[in-house]
Design a protein around this motif. Structure first.
Motif, PDB file in Angstrom:
ATOM      1  N   ARG A  12       0.848  -1.214   0.000  1.00 45.34           N
ATOM      2  CA  ARG A  12       0.000   0.000   0.000  1.00 45.34           C
ATOM      3  C   ARG A  12       0.871   1.245   0.000  1.00 45.34           C
ATOM      4  N   LEU A  13       1.898   1.252   0.843  1.00 49.24           N
ATOM      5  CA  LEU A  13       2.791   2.414   0.900  1.00 49.24           C
ATOM      6  C   LEU A  13       3.540   2.604  -0.409  1.00 49.24           C
ATOM      7  N   ASN A  14       3.963   1.522  -1.040  1.00 50.88           N
ATOM      8  CA  ASN A  14       4.635   1.640  -2.340  1.00 50.88           C
ATOM      9  C   ASN A  14       3.721   2.314  -3.357  1.00 50.88           C
ATOM     10  N   ALA A  15       2.459   1.891  -3.408  1.00 51.61           N
ATOM     11  CA  ALA A  15       1.506   2.490  -4.356  1.00 51.61           C
ATOM     12  C   ALA A  15       1.265   3.958  -4.029  1.00 51.61           C
ATOM     13  N   ARG A  16       1.052   4.264  -2.757  1.00 50.03           N
ATOM     14  CA  ARG A  16       0.803   5.652  -2.356  1.00 50.03           C
ATOM     15  C   ARG A  16       2.015   6.532  -2.654  1.00 50.03           C
ATOM     16  N   ASN A  17       3.214   6.036  -2.352  1.00 51.81           N
ATOM     17  CA  ASN A  17       4.426   6.825  -2.601  1.00 51.81           C
ATOM     18  C   ASN A  17       4.672   7.032  -4.088  1.00 51.81           C
ATOM     19  N   PHE A  18       4.469   6.002  -4.907  1.00 46.26           N
ATOM     20  CA  PHE A  18       4.644   6.151  -6.349  1.00 46.26           C
ATOM     21  C   PHE A  18       3.647   7.171  -6.900  1.00 46.26           C
ATOM     22  N   LYS A  52       2.211   9.722  -5.142  1.00 47.77           N
ATOM     23  CA  LYS A  52       2.555  11.064  -4.651  1.00 47.77           C
ATOM     24  C   LYS A  52       3.830  11.607  -5.276  1.00 47.77           C
ATOM     25  N   GLN A  53       4.866  10.777  -5.358  1.00 41.54           N
ATOM     26  CA  GLN A  53       6.181  11.254  -5.757  1.00 41.54           C
ATOM     27  C   GLN A  53       6.427  11.197  -7.257  1.00 41.54           C
ATOM     28  N   THR A  54       5.656  10.380  -7.976  1.00 38.46           N
ATOM     29  CA  THR A  54       5.934  10.200  -9.400  1.00 38.46           C
ATOM     30  C   THR A  54       4.722  10.535 -10.267  1.00 38.46           C
ATOM     31  N   LEU A  55       3.656   9.757 -10.160  1.00 42.38           N
ATOM     32  CA  LEU A  55       2.523   9.959 -11.073  1.00 42.38           C
ATOM     33  C   LEU A  55       1.919  11.353 -10.968  1.00 42.38           C
ATOM     34  N   SER A  56       1.747  11.837  -9.748  1.00 40.93           N
ATOM     35  CA  SER A  56       1.106  13.149  -9.583  1.00 40.93           C
ATOM     36  C   SER A  56       1.972  14.290 -10.106  1.00 40.93           C
ATOM     37  N   THR A  57       3.227  14.030 -10.430  1.00 40.87           N
ATOM     38  CA  THR A  57       4.119  15.068 -10.966  1.00 40.87           C
ATOM     39  C   THR A  57       4.190  15.021 -12.492  1.00 40.87           C
ATOM     40  N   ARG A  58       3.457  14.142 -13.122  1.00 41.89           N
ATOM     41  CA  ARG A  58       3.568  13.907 -14.557  1.00 41.89           C
ATOM     42  C   ARG A  58       2.617  14.741 -15.406  1.00 41.89           C
ATOM     43  N   LEU A  59       1.816  15.605 -14.791  1.00 44.69           N
ATOM     44  CA  LEU A  59       0.932  16.460 -15.575  1.00 44.69           C
ATOM     45  C   LEU A  59       1.743  17.493 -16.349  1.00 44.69           C
ATOM     46  N   ASP A  60       1.383  17.690 -17.615  1.00 43.49           N
ATOM     47  CA  ASP A  60       2.045  18.714 -18.430  1.00 43.49           C
ATOM     48  C   ASP A  60       1.788  20.101 -17.861  1.00 43.49           C
ATOM     49  N   MET A 100     -11.068   3.044  -8.524  1.00 44.31           N
ATOM     50  CA  MET A 100     -10.684   1.815  -7.834  1.00 44.31           C
ATOM     51  C   MET A 100     -11.782   1.353  -6.895  1.00 44.31           C
ATOM     52  N   GLN A 101     -11.679   0.097  -6.505  1.00 39.40           N
ATOM     53  CA  GLN A 101     -12.500  -0.399  -5.415  1.00 39.40           C
ATOM     54  C   GLN A 101     -11.752  -0.132  -4.116  1.00 39.40           C
ATOM     55  N   ARG A 102     -12.484   0.139  -3.045  1.00 38.75           N
ATOM     56  CA  ARG A 102     -11.826   0.305  -1.748  1.00 38.75           C
ATOM     57  C   ARG A 102     -11.365  -1.054  -1.272  1.00 38.75           C
ATOM     58  N   LEU A 103     -10.095  -1.123  -0.878  1.00 37.83           N
ATOM     59  CA  LEU A 103      -9.523  -2.389  -0.446  1.00 37.83           C
ATOM     60  C   LEU A 103      -9.015  -2.349   0.994  1.00 37.83           C
ATOM     61  N   HIS A 104      -8.773  -1.139   1.486  1.00 41.61           N
ATOM     62  CA  HIS A 104      -8.215  -0.990   2.828  1.00 41.61           C
ATOM     63  C   HIS A 104      -8.415   0.465   3.246  1.00 41.61           C
ATOM     64  N   GLU A 105      -8.429   0.699   4.542  1.00 42.56           N
ATOM     65  CA  GLU A 105      -8.595   2.065   5.040  1.00 42.56           C
ATOM     66  C   GLU A 105      -7.434   2.975   4.684  1.00 42.56           C
ATOM     67  N   GLU A 106      -6.271   2.401   4.385  1.00 44.85           N
ATOM     68  CA  GLU A 106      -5.080   3.188   4.059  1.00 44.85           C
ATOM     69  C   GLU A 106      -4.640   2.965   2.610  1.00 44.85           C
ATOM     70  N   ASP A 107      -5.572   2.682   1.727  1.00 47.44           N
ATOM     71  CA  ASP A 107      -5.235   2.483   0.313  1.00 47.44           C
ATOM     72  C   ASP A 107      -5.082   3.830  -0.391  1.00 47.44           C
ATOM     73  N   LEU A 108      -4.919   3.808  -1.693  1.00 49.24           N
ATOM     74  CA  LEU A 108      -4.723   5.064  -2.429  1.00 49.24           C
ATOM     75  C   LEU A 108      -5.944   5.974  -2.348  1.00 49.24           C
ATOM     76  N   SER A 109      -7.120   5.406  -2.171  1.00 48.10           N
ATOM     77  CA  SER A 109      -8.310   6.245  -1.972  1.00 48.10           C
ATOM     78  C   SER A 109      -8.123   7.147  -0.756  1.00 48.10           C
ATOM     79  N   ALA A 110      -7.569   6.608   0.318  1.00 52.67           N
ATOM     80  CA  ALA A 110      -7.330   7.409   1.521  1.00 52.67           C
ATOM     81  C   ALA A 110      -6.404   8.582   1.216  1.00 52.67           C
ATOM     82  N   GLU A 111      -5.364   8.317   0.427  1.00 55.39           N
ATOM     83  CA  GLU A 111      -4.438   9.385   0.025  1.00 55.39           C
ATOM     84  C   GLU A 111      -5.171  10.485  -0.738  1.00 55.39           C
ATOM     85  N   CYS A 112      -6.006  10.089  -1.701  1.00 60.63           N
ATOM     86  CA  CYS A 112      -6.744  11.069  -2.501  1.00 60.63           C
ATOM     87  C   CYS A 112      -7.731  11.866  -1.646  1.00 60.63           C
ATOM     88  N   LEU A 113      -8.392  11.200  -0.723  1.00 59.85           N
ATOM     89  CA  LEU A 113      -9.322  11.895   0.174  1.00 59.85           C
ATOM     90  C   LEU A 113      -8.565  12.894   1.047  1.00 59.85           C
TER      91      LEU A 113
END
Length: 184
Positions: free
Chosen positions: A125-131, A133-141, A152-165
């Motif tokens: 989960r942390l790997n996905a959230r970090n990638f 935050k640190q990589t994908l979200s910086t790729r906008l032109d 996505m489907q919710r899979l855990h309270e600390e999944d990427l949905s939590a990061e976006c919220l």
């Protein structure tokens, strides 16, 4: 184009990938063929499948009959993982943690960032959230006009949905079943 950061939570088997990762980008190319897209999923094979589906729609007789004068794929950049049209629009697929150096777009779509079997792993989960935050979200032109959509489907309270919220994304959460209506 008004919502720039969107989180869509939907249960599995509700066509979230068809709607967000296949139909939306092919429709948007019909109105803005120069738009550039970056897609990521938890596995390269899943992201590549969506890419092939997009390309199949674009190359279909129906699509070409309606928008072939606007959207035509180039011959020299027409791969499963990356294809370009004659208006210099591009669609690139990768995986969470995959290579995106030198890539970017006006739209970043993250579709199923977590492998459901690994969602209970804090490390995964942390790997996905970090990638994200640190990589994908910086790729906008362009950070002001570009959009990031996570579906996505919710899979855990600390999944990427939590990061976006936590980041204040607009949230669309659709139920697993439609509400029952009383027939009179």
């Amino acid at each position: 184009g008004e919502i720039k950061r969107l989180l869509i939570n939907l249960p599995p088997r509700n066509m979230k990938s068809i709607a967000v990762s296949v139909m939306w980008p092919t429709w948007e190319w019909a109105t803005d063929p120069s738009s550039r897209w970056l897609f990521a999923s938890y596995a390269a094979a899943l992201s590549n499948k969506h890419s092939v589906d997009r390309r199949t729609v674009i190359q279909s007789d129906w699509y070409q009959a309606n928008w072939g004068d606007i959207v035509r794929l180039t011959d020299d950049q027409n791969l499963k993982t990356e294809f370009q049209n004659t208006a210099r629009g591009v669609m690139v697929s990768t995986s969470m943690g995959g290579t995106v150096t030198g890539k970017g777009g006006s739209r970043v779509v993250v579709d199923d960032p977590h492998n459901p079997r690994q969602a209970l792993s804090e490390v995964m989960r942390l790997n996905a959230r970090n990638f994200f935050k640190q990589t994908l979200s910086t790729r906008l032109d362009d950070k002001k006009t570009g959009a990031i959509v996570v579906v996505m489907q919710r899979l855990h309270e600390e999944d990427l949905s939590a990061e976006c919220l936590e980041q204040g994304y607009t949230h669309l959460c659709l139920p697993a079943e439609a509400p029952k209506h009383t027939v009179i």
